[in-house]
Design an enzyme around this catalytic site. Structure first.
Site, PDB file in Angstrom:
ATOM      1  N   ASP A   9      26.912 -77.431  34.169  1.00 22.93           N
ATOM      2  CA  ASP A   9      27.208 -78.793  33.674  1.00 22.93           C
ATOM      3  C   ASP A   9      26.073 -79.476  32.889  1.00 22.93           C
ATOM      4  OD1 ASP A   9      29.451 -78.188  35.143  1.00 22.93           O
ATOM      5  OD2 ASP A   9      29.325 -79.880  36.522  1.00 22.93           O
ATOM      6  N   LYS A 107      36.064 -76.663  34.708  1.00 21.77           N
ATOM      7  CA  LYS A 107      36.502 -77.010  36.063  1.00 21.77           C
ATOM      8  C   LYS A 107      36.739 -78.505  36.149  1.00 21.77           C
ATOM      9  CE  LYS A 107      31.722 -77.506  37.521  1.00 21.77           C
ATOM     10  NZ  LYS A 107      31.759 -78.954  37.778  1.00 21.77           N
ATOM     11  N   CYS A 152      27.045 -80.358  41.890  1.00 15.13           N
ATOM     12  CA  CYS A 152      27.675 -79.138  41.390  1.00 15.13           C
ATOM     13  C   CYS A 152      26.806 -77.895  41.566  1.00 15.13           C
ATOM     14  CB  CYS A 152      28.112 -79.333  39.947  1.00 15.13           C
ATOM     15  SG  CYS A 152      29.501 -80.497  39.842  1.00 15.13           S
TER      16      CYS A 152
END
Ligand code: VGL
Ligand code: ZN
Length: 198
Positions: A9, A107, A152
């Protein structure tokens, strides 16, 4: 036996000036690019939410960002709107070397379930497909870097360890949010799961 770098990310919304900025999120980009050369495979993940996603505070009347809510799959932090599919905020940081990526995993596209982990949605059951990709490529060892260390990166590393991968988190190439002690909890949880923290 091969190794993979999983870059979590590294997107505009998690960098300074973004909707869910992680302090110093942009500082790790050059180091991540440099690290790529040491791996057989490079995989990038991209948080990728539809507008009105259930993890957004704006989707819940009377709720503010960083409040908690009970979802069918357990407690969920409510976030500011971020990483909306196709938006500037959802793009990778412009300095990230995306050319070197073998695969990009998106995701968080399921409107009703958040997905911190690169492996499973937050119900801890719905797979993203990354496990199969890594196994069919013969990858046994992974290093996780990116944003955010306590969300994450943490969830991805713990899931990977549970799945039997040999997992390292290179903390110098991560930055955290640190919400109510989440950084300490994440480090303890990763160590418990057998993740090597360096
Ligand atoms: C993340 C909160 C919400 C992350 C993604 O990348 O750590 N955190 N969505
Ligand atoms: Zn998100």
């Amino acid at each position: 036996m091969s190794n993979a770098l999983i870059v979590i990310d590294v997107q505009n919304d998690f960098c300074p000036g973004g909707a869910l900025e992680v302090p110093g999120g942009n500082d790790i980009v050059e180091g991540i690019n440099a690290a790529m050369a040491g791996f057989d495979a490079v995989i990038l993940t991209q948080d990728w939410h539809p507008a009105g996603h259930s993890s957004f505070a704006s989707s819940h009347e009377g709720k503010a960002p960083l409040e908690m809510i009970e979802m069918p799959y357990g407690p969920q932090v409510l976030w500011p709107d971020h990483c909306i599919q196709g938006s500037e905020g959802a793009k990778f940081h412009a300095g990230l070397n995306t050319d070197r990526a073998d695969m990009i995993v998106r995701k968080g596209y399921n409107p009703s379930i958040d997905s911190y982990s690169a492996f499973f949605e937050n119900d801890h059951t719905t797979p993203t497909g990354l496990e199969g990709y890594l196994r069919t490529r013969g990858i046994t060892s992974i290093t996780c870097v990116g944003l955010a260390l306590d969300f994450c990166v943490n969830y991805s590393a713990v899931d990977a360890a549970k799945l039997g991968f040999d997992v390292t988190v290179d903390q110098a190439l991560c930055r955290g949010i640190d919400l109510n002690g989440s950084l300490d909890a994440a480090q303890a949880g990763m160590a418990d799961a057998g993740v090597s923290l360096r």
